[in-house]
Design an enzyme around this catalytic site. Sequence first.
Site, short mmCIF file in Angstrom:
data_model
loop_
_atom_site.label_atom_id
_atom_site.label_comp_id
_atom_site.label_asym_id
_atom_site.label_seq_id
_atom_site.Cartn_x
_atom_site.Cartn_y
_atom_site.Cartn_z
N ARG A 97 5.64 -46.61 -17.49
CA ARG A 97 4.84 -45.39 -17.76
C ARG A 97 3.81 -45.09 -16.68
O ARG A 97 2.81 -44.42 -16.94
CB ARG A 97 4.17 -45.45 -19.13
CG ARG A 97 5.15 -45.52 -20.29
CD ARG A 97 4.51 -45.18 -21.61
NE ARG A 97 5.45 -45.45 -22.69
CZ ARG A 97 5.51 -46.62 -23.34
NH1 ARG A 97 4.70 -47.59 -23.01
NH2 ARG A 97 6.37 -46.79 -24.31
N LYS A 147 4.09 -33.71 -6.61
CA LYS A 147 5.34 -33.35 -7.27
C LYS A 147 6.40 -34.39 -6.94
O LYS A 147 6.67 -34.67 -5.76
CB LYS A 147 5.83 -31.99 -6.77
CG LYS A 147 5.22 -30.81 -7.48
CD LYS A 147 6.04 -29.56 -7.17
CE LYS A 147 5.42 -28.34 -7.79
NZ LYS A 147 6.22 -27.13 -7.47
N GLU A 194 8.73 -25.03 6.60
CA GLU A 194 7.59 -25.13 5.67
C GLU A 194 6.27 -24.82 6.37
O GLU A 194 5.35 -24.27 5.76
CB GLU A 194 7.55 -26.52 5.02
CG GLU A 194 8.77 -26.87 4.16
CD GLU A 194 8.79 -26.20 2.78
OE1 GLU A 194 7.81 -25.52 2.42
OE2 GLU A 194 9.81 -26.35 2.09
N LYS A 200 -1.92 -26.84 2.02
CA LYS A 200 -1.32 -27.31 0.77
C LYS A 200 -2.35 -28.01 -0.10
O LYS A 200 -2.39 -27.79 -1.32
CB LYS A 200 -0.14 -28.23 1.06
CG LYS A 200 0.48 -28.74 -0.23
CD LYS A 200 1.94 -29.06 -0.15
CE LYS A 200 2.47 -29.38 -1.53
NZ LYS A 200 3.85 -29.86 -1.51
N GLU A 202 0.57 -26.39 -11.27
CA GLU A 202 1.32 -25.16 -11.07
C GLU A 202 1.28 -24.23 -12.26
O GLU A 202 2.30 -23.81 -12.80
CB GLU A 202 2.78 -25.49 -10.68
CG GLU A 202 3.48 -24.29 -10.06
CD GLU A 202 4.78 -24.65 -9.37
OE1 GLU A 202 4.89 -25.76 -8.83
OE2 GLU A 202 5.68 -23.80 -9.35
N ARG A 241 -0.47 -22.29 -7.30
CA ARG A 241 0.42 -23.24 -6.65
C ARG A 241 1.84 -22.70 -6.51
O ARG A 241 2.58 -23.10 -5.60
CB ARG A 241 0.43 -24.57 -7.42
CG ARG A 241 1.26 -25.63 -6.73
CD ARG A 241 1.03 -27.03 -7.25
NE ARG A 241 1.90 -27.96 -6.53
CZ ARG A 241 1.78 -29.27 -6.54
NH1 ARG A 241 0.82 -29.83 -7.23
NH2 ARG A 241 2.60 -30.04 -5.86
N ASN A 244 6.08 -21.96 -3.44
CA ASN A 244 7.53 -21.83 -3.59
C ASN A 244 8.09 -20.61 -2.88
O ASN A 244 9.24 -20.24 -3.09
CB ASN A 244 7.90 -21.78 -5.08
CG ASN A 244 7.69 -23.12 -5.74
OD1 ASN A 244 8.14 -24.15 -5.24
ND2 ASN A 244 6.99 -23.12 -6.86
N HIS A 268 11.66 -20.34 -1.93
CA HIS A 268 12.36 -21.46 -2.56
C HIS A 268 13.32 -21.04 -3.67
O HIS A 268 14.28 -21.75 -3.93
CB HIS A 268 11.34 -22.46 -3.12
CG HIS A 268 10.72 -23.33 -2.06
ND1 HIS A 268 10.02 -22.81 -0.99
CD2 HIS A 268 10.71 -24.69 -1.89
CE1 HIS A 268 9.60 -23.81 -0.21
NE2 HIS A 268 9.99 -24.95 -0.74
N HIS A 328 16.74 -22.54 -3.33
CA HIS A 328 17.34 -23.44 -4.31
C HIS A 328 18.72 -22.97 -4.74
O HIS A 328 19.62 -23.78 -4.98
CB HIS A 328 16.44 -23.56 -5.54
CG HIS A 328 15.21 -24.39 -5.31
ND1 HIS A 328 14.19 -24.47 -6.22
CD2 HIS A 328 14.85 -25.17 -4.27
CE1 HIS A 328 13.24 -25.27 -5.75
NE2 HIS A 328 13.62 -25.69 -4.56
N HIS A 342 17.14 -28.69 3.03
CA HIS A 342 16.18 -27.94 2.22
C HIS A 342 15.43 -26.91 3.06
O HIS A 342 15.32 -25.74 2.68
CB HIS A 342 15.20 -28.92 1.56
CG HIS A 342 14.09 -28.26 0.82
ND1 HIS A 342 14.30 -27.54 -0.34
CD2 HIS A 342 12.75 -28.18 1.07
CE1 HIS A 342 13.13 -27.06 -0.78
NE2 HIS A 342 12.19 -27.44 0.06
#
Lengths: 369, 369
Positions: free
Chosen positions: B127, B149, B191, B233, B243, B247, B251, B254, B258, B271
């Site tokens: 955990r 992330k 990026e 960032k 997010e 935030r 993206n 993206h 994606h 990517h």
Amino acid sequence: MTSPQQTLIVDLGDRSYPIYIGSGLLQQSALLGQHITGKQVMVVTNSTIAPLYLQTVLDGLKGLKIEGFQVDSLVLEDGEKHKHLDTVNLIFDHLLRQRHNRTTTLIALGGGVIGDMTGYAAAAYQRGVNFIQMPTTLLSQVDSSVGGKTGVNHPLGKNMIGAFHQPQCVVIDTESLKTLPPRELSAGLAEVIKYGLIAQPDLFVWLEQNIEQLRQLAPQFISQAIYQSCECKARIVAADEREQGVRALLNFGHTFGHAIETEMGYGNWLHGEAVGAGMAMAADLSYRLGWLTKLDVQRIQDLLTASGLPLWGPEQMHAITYLQHMQVDKKVTDGTIRLILLQHLGEAVVTSDFGHELLQQTLQQCSDI
Amino acid sequence: MTSPQQTLIVDLGDRSYPIYIGSGLLQQSALLGQHITGKQVMVVTNSTIAPLYLQTVLDGLKGLKIEGFQVDSLVLEDGEKHKHLDTVNLIFDHLLRQRHNRTTTLIALGGGVIGDMTGYAAAAYQRGVNFIQMPTTLLSQVDSSVGGKTGVNHPLGKNMIGAFHQPQCVVIDTESLKTLPPRELSAGLAEVIKYGLIAQPDLFVWLEQNIEQLRQLAPQFISQAIYQSCECKARIVAADEREQGVRALLNFGHTFGHAIETEMGYGNWLHGEAVGAGMAMAADLSYRLGWLTKLDVQRIQDLLTASGLPLWGPEQMHAITYLQHMQVDKKVTDGTIRLILLQHLGEAVVTSDFGHELLQQTLQQCSDI
């Protein structure tokens, strides 16, 4: 017609949430409605619970009249042996196929296995979505549904993969215990006894007096046992959400118990049964340390027996086997085994200061009987 | 001999952490030592990076002289196609076999795939345990290693399973870029360009002027590009860790990207390449909305081309295919596609207010070329 409902708050700042306890709550969709913020819900349950309660919950959800509301359900196989990553992946598959987005709410309808897996799926799906616990077993009602621990087992250790993820609310319908097998009721009582032993001596005495009424599901007694257990757990979780300190006390009996579950294969011993035996072992070691009296140990054993719980682990398990499993327990820090032991009835401590020899004696005693 | 080191702080209250940027930092074990609190470490890397840098990092760790220190390593197969739950499970296996406890620290040595998987393993193991990012690709240095992330892909969607889990620190050694294939350097530049487009018009202009120096890895230019990207960032993440709002601007490009990655199979398009094409599409749609000028779009396309990036998605992908994938993107709320678009060069917004027809035109334009 429902009996009076009790509400407890788990106080965790902006992650606080209510626990509703009462009879007939599975029908009360308004309770759920308050805690659903998006337009998608997925009820996750198992093949034992689905025929009993799934339609009731789905009907309730449909009654909420949320515009464009999407309600899905997923029925998993029942049992602790399915509590692993592959089963959680089935939840992800279904969520993605049904196009659930970040605003979805998962509802865990079932016992601790369903709650732990659904909670973990909610923690991980799209890096975290909401979920609601609807525990249907006594064990999950008094323990696993409260406090935000979620996760799955790994072949090399129990609950080794997971997250802390708090639910939006917990809905405990005491009526659902009527369909619970007696063996599972006993397993749930193990955790109730635990609260008495670690922090609430009054509860322990009350249990000694009323264990028969509890086993017969007398409504007022069951409600009280659940309420007191949840209250105890909520207080401890509020003080230590991520188990940096006092929360570890909730693992009383669990280090021994996890060793039994891991060795025997998950599900052959019920979690509560293993914890029952584990508490008897922890009491035995506490006695050897001079902390508990012989009479204390006898009272604990008597209550466990009266609850229908085993006093010792499986015959074929020897001391060395326990030690091997205990070395990988989550409470092991820098190679040192830490145990929760009783200084008095109703007062537990976390300690690594028990002497390896006394632990050996306790473990040998267990495997000799 | 190391060049001057820069340190940035990601300001997240009790989860704040430093980003160290400099040349030769992989050798500087003292940096790591400050952030290792237990006595166990596992370095997770891949088969490409291991022969280049693993021994350096292990030697540094051994030099820390922590009593009873246990240092393990795990080498995974390289590539985005391995970024799934089964690979993360290999990390869990190794941690359990080597008996790593809750106080262990995982070190992610590699690109974004290693960082995302190791970070997710750290989030879920028992955990949650500590981890450190040592990104070795430009893409991971300027993007994925910063902000917490973590996660893995699912056959039905990218990064659909994961957690927000902040590292203890990020160690960026600019020397490691010398072994990076040019195609991956270009992917990282995508990026960097993104930060210019969404929030830092000065950076965009600076990139237009200095793109050649960056592609040739001129040290001062590379350091500056990384520092400015991380600073941008870090500022956005500090304002919105989970997010809920701003935030999402990160993206930019993206959602289109994606769709390309999912359709083409992870790893066939890098990517950064997919994001590059996605930014060109988002710019095209922003132009159709009257927000960007034709000249703005031309400048973006020119910079992408000068960076070695594609301007459009794969030829065989048609509008309908994009739309299908975009429907399951994490930014979809209640069935509505939300996109990050540019109101001006250097200023992005999240919007669902673009008109389906204009989106269709952009997507058709992409598949026609």
